[in-house]
Design an enzyme around this catalytic site. Sequence first.
Site, mmCIF file in Angstrom:
data_model
loop_
_atom_site.group_PDB
_atom_site.id
_atom_site.type_symbol
_atom_site.label_atom_id
_atom_site.label_comp_id
_atom_site.label_asym_id
_atom_site.label_seq_id
_atom_site.Cartn_x
_atom_site.Cartn_y
_atom_site.Cartn_z
ATOM 1 N N LYS A 22 43.975 40.950 36.101
ATOM 2 C CA LYS A 22 44.233 40.167 34.879
ATOM 3 C C LYS A 22 43.088 39.191 34.620
ATOM 4 O O LYS A 22 42.546 39.137 33.519
ATOM 5 C CB LYS A 22 45.535 39.385 35.046
ATOM 6 C CG LYS A 22 45.702 38.261 34.027
ATOM 7 C CD LYS A 22 47.024 37.544 34.149
ATOM 8 C CE LYS A 22 47.057 36.395 35.127
ATOM 9 N NZ LYS A 22 46.456 35.138 34.650
ATOM 10 N N ASN A 23 42.727 38.427 35.657
ATOM 11 C CA ASN A 23 41.768 37.345 35.429
ATOM 12 C C ASN A 23 40.331 37.828 35.306
ATOM 13 O O ASN A 23 39.436 37.054 34.972
ATOM 14 C CB ASN A 23 41.908 36.277 36.524
ATOM 15 C CG ASN A 23 43.207 35.497 36.361
ATOM 16 O OD1 ASN A 23 43.860 35.593 35.313
ATOM 17 N ND2 ASN A 23 43.599 34.753 37.379
ATOM 18 N N ARG A 92 46.377 29.893 28.054
ATOM 19 C CA ARG A 92 45.235 28.984 28.045
ATOM 20 C C ARG A 92 43.899 29.714 27.979
ATOM 21 O O ARG A 92 42.940 29.218 27.402
ATOM 22 C CB ARG A 92 45.248 28.126 29.313
ATOM 23 C CG ARG A 92 46.413 27.225 29.461
ATOM 24 C CD ARG A 92 46.304 26.494 30.770
ATOM 25 N NE ARG A 92 44.946 26.001 30.972
ATOM 26 C CZ ARG A 92 44.474 24.909 30.410
ATOM 27 N NH1 ARG A 92 45.226 24.170 29.656
ATOM 28 N NH2 ARG A 92 43.211 24.542 30.619
ATOM 29 N N CYS A 116 50.388 22.430 30.625
ATOM 30 C CA CYS A 116 50.754 23.693 31.229
ATOM 31 C C CYS A 116 51.574 23.394 32.469
ATOM 32 O O CYS A 116 51.437 22.317 33.062
ATOM 33 C CB CYS A 116 49.483 24.463 31.516
ATOM 34 S SG CYS A 116 49.258 25.109 33.109
ATOM 35 N N ARG A 121 45.260 20.593 33.549
ATOM 36 C CA ARG A 121 44.269 21.625 33.255
ATOM 37 C C ARG A 121 43.403 21.342 32.030
ATOM 38 O O ARG A 121 43.485 22.035 31.016
ATOM 39 C CB ARG A 121 44.950 22.991 33.131
ATOM 40 C CG ARG A 121 45.609 23.408 34.411
ATOM 41 C CD ARG A 121 46.249 24.757 34.296
ATOM 42 N NE ARG A 121 45.316 25.849 34.458
ATOM 43 C CZ ARG A 121 45.657 27.119 34.315
ATOM 44 N NH1 ARG A 121 46.882 27.443 34.002
ATOM 45 N NH2 ARG A 121 44.768 28.069 34.492
ATOM 46 N N ASP A 304 46.379 30.927 43.673
ATOM 47 C CA ASP A 304 47.295 31.919 43.078
ATOM 48 C C ASP A 304 48.115 32.672 44.128
ATOM 49 O O ASP A 304 48.989 33.467 43.770
ATOM 50 C CB ASP A 304 46.503 32.923 42.216
ATOM 51 C CG ASP A 304 45.977 32.284 40.943
ATOM 52 O OD1 ASP A 304 46.449 31.185 40.585
ATOM 53 O OD2 ASP A 304 45.098 32.878 40.296
ATOM 54 N N ARG A 396 53.676 38.269 32.457
ATOM 55 C CA ARG A 396 52.352 37.833 31.987
ATOM 56 C C ARG A 396 51.258 38.384 32.891
ATOM 57 O O ARG A 396 50.155 38.673 32.435
ATOM 58 C CB ARG A 396 52.248 36.298 32.015
ATOM 59 C CG ARG A 396 52.995 35.618 30.907
ATOM 60 C CD ARG A 396 52.628 34.173 30.869
ATOM 61 N NE ARG A 396 51.170 34.018 30.824
ATOM 62 C CZ ARG A 396 50.546 32.862 30.914
ATOM 63 N NH1 ARG A 396 51.223 31.754 31.061
ATOM 64 N NH2 ARG A 396 49.227 32.806 30.865
HETATM 65 N N1 EPU Z 1 39.208 21.496 35.574
HETATM 66 C C1 EPU Z 1 38.782 20.342 34.980
HETATM 67 N N2 EPU Z 1 38.083 20.438 33.801
HETATM 68 C C2 EPU Z 1 37.796 21.625 33.218
HETATM 69 C C3 EPU Z 1 38.223 22.814 33.847
HETATM 70 C C4 EPU Z 1 38.928 22.711 35.040
HETATM 71 O O1 EPU Z 1 39.035 19.248 35.474
HETATM 72 O O2 EPU Z 1 37.158 21.635 32.155
HETATM 73 C C5 EPU Z 1 39.960 21.431 36.853
HETATM 74 C C6 EPU Z 1 41.383 21.967 36.737
HETATM 75 O O3 EPU Z 1 42.271 21.000 36.208
HETATM 76 C C7 EPU Z 1 41.687 22.348 38.159
HETATM 77 C C8 EPU Z 1 40.331 22.824 38.686
HETATM 78 O O4 EPU Z 1 39.361 22.295 37.779
HETATM 79 O O5 EPU Z 1 42.110 21.243 38.885
HETATM 80 C C9 EPU Z 1 40.144 24.314 38.771
HETATM 81 O O6 EPU Z 1 40.584 24.929 37.578
HETATM 82 P P1 EPU Z 1 39.877 26.219 36.979
HETATM 83 O O7 EPU Z 1 39.175 25.831 35.723
HETATM 84 O O8 EPU Z 1 39.108 26.914 38.018
HETATM 85 O O9 EPU Z 1 41.140 27.092 36.565
HETATM 86 P P2 EPU Z 1 41.190 28.080 35.346
HETATM 87 O O10 EPU Z 1 39.851 28.657 35.127
HETATM 88 O O11 EPU Z 1 41.879 27.414 34.207
HETATM 89 C C10 EPU Z 1 41.636 30.274 36.688
HETATM 90 C C11 EPU Z 1 42.694 31.322 36.706
HETATM 91 C C12 EPU Z 1 43.965 30.741 37.315
HETATM 92 C C13 EPU Z 1 43.636 30.259 38.730
HETATM 93 C C14 EPU Z 1 42.480 29.258 38.683
HETATM 94 C C15 EPU Z 1 42.019 28.816 40.058
HETATM 95 C C16 EPU Z 1 42.164 32.697 34.799
HETATM 96 C C17 EPU Z 1 42.491 33.162 33.429
HETATM 97 N N3 EPU Z 1 42.947 31.785 35.342
HETATM 98 O O12 EPU Z 1 42.149 29.201 35.881
HETATM 99 O O13 EPU Z 1 44.907 31.795 37.382
HETATM 100 O O14 EPU Z 1 44.761 29.658 39.294
HETATM 101 O O15 EPU Z 1 41.352 29.841 38.003
HETATM 102 O O16 EPU Z 1 41.628 29.901 40.810
HETATM 103 O O17 EPU Z 1 41.207 33.177 35.393
HETATM 104 C C18 EPU Z 1 47.056 32.757 37.423
HETATM 105 O O18 EPU Z 1 46.515 33.871 37.316
HETATM 106 O O19 EPU Z 1 48.270 32.614 37.708
HETATM 107 C C19 EPU Z 1 46.258 31.558 37.195
HETATM 108 C C20 EPU Z 1 46.797 30.375 36.909
#
Ligand code: EPU
Length: 419
Positions: A22-23, A92, A116, A121, A304, A396
């Site tokens: 998915k990701n 998101r 969320c 996030r 995850d 999802r």
């Molecule tokens: N963060 C910030 N600012 C930003 C972006 C992130 O402070 O601009 C913080 C977040 O709040 C968090 C940390 O950085 O504390 C890491 O978040 P990250 O941005 O890596 O998460 P994401 O990219 O929103 C992806 C996956 C998630 C997975 C996380 C961590 C996708 C679509 N989603 O989310 O997957 O948990 O990386 O590995 O790739 C899931 O599949 O269930 C899922 C939630």
Amino acid sequence: MDRIVIRGGERLIGEVKVSGSKNASLPIFAASLLTEGENLFHNVPKLRDILTIARVLKNLGVKVQGENGAYRIDATEVSNNEAPYDLVKTMRASILVLGPLVARMRKARVSLPGGCAIGARPINLHLMGLEAMGAKIDLRSGYVEAKADRLKGADISFDTTTVTGTEHLMMAATLAKGKTVLQNAAMEPEVVDLASVLKKMGAKIEGAGTSLIEIEGVESLHAAEHTIIPDRIEAGTLMVAAGLTRGNIKLQRCPFHNMEAVIHKLRETGMEIDPEGEGVRVIGSRRIRSVDVKTQPYPGFPTDMQAQFMTLMSLSRGLSIITETIFENRFIHVNELQRMGADIRIQGNTAIIQGVESLSGAQVMATDLRASASLVVAGLAAEGVTEISRVYHLDRGYEELDKKLAGLGANIKRVKEED
Ligand code: EPU
């Protein structure tokens, strides 16, 4: 709304195929906005989030056609540059269209994703990076409005490692003028898969999979064909399911080499996990040993997999400590596991789990994607019947998990709303 009903206690035995990631699929779909011509992506999982990103793209005027896991996406004509609230609020990752739209169309308006279930996030790092590349960004009426003549290369250092942030800026940088350097970049396999598609599209990228990624912008990108990598979180969830049921299963298309931290921890609990032919053999042990885990960015233990691992520890012999370092509110499954008899205490970002002899079936509610998965695997091991409502969270991100588990001998069925 569908429910899943499980009568626990069956050992999982047999073979099962891991679906596409998915990701990895979500950013790769967004990347098609950078290209002219028809992209062809294989091994795309059948999931609600995929339908959502397809709707976001169609709303932009992109042609999207998908069947049997193969998607044709043609963004030669992009007639609209707005991703509305109604679509973005359900997922998101829709924010990932912002950078590619600005890079190719010079302008975009994308709803802010908002809160969320698993934490605040924010997307500040995504926006900081686009600004550093010369985009003018305004936040107005719940939308991000971004404009740029042509993005320009920049040196960007992330304060926090962000997976979609790294993917987002890597995509935007492919069409920027000059060189972009991303420091403290995410090293997840999904970032690497995206980079390999972008390279097939004509992008110049080096270092994906390390914390330093360099992108030399090009004038334009063309369509490409690509097979999405298998989903390491689905594979890990199936491994935990085998561990909880003293199962003996073989995973086909298992991304073994992208799962080192998870496999290492599962082996410590007593499970046997070994490559076998083209697949991976997974054998649960009679006694589950308690093991501590701390979530970390890749190559560490993935957040995850935290909820599913907590279910496994609920039935271990002893005390284990799970520390969540990525998201501040990712223990929402704990209340439901406690209702099934788990002994878990939360202190800040730490869960202390005292293993119990058995869990008992109960009516529980899915609250987010991975929380739902932890309840499904709990139901497989529990005594009696577990009924999980709000299964749309599960749908999802897991392709037909109920059917896959039933194929391995679980007593599990989906009850449609109309039944
Ligand atoms: N963060 C910030 N600012 C930003 C972006 C992130 O402070 O601009 C913080 C977040 O709040 C968090 C940390 O950085 O504390 C890491 O978040 P990250 O941005 O890596 O998460 P994401 O990219 O929103 C992806 C996956 C998630 C997975 C996380 C961590 C996708 C679509 N989603 O989310 O997957 O948990 O990386 O590995 O790739 C899931 O599949 O269930 C899922 C939630």
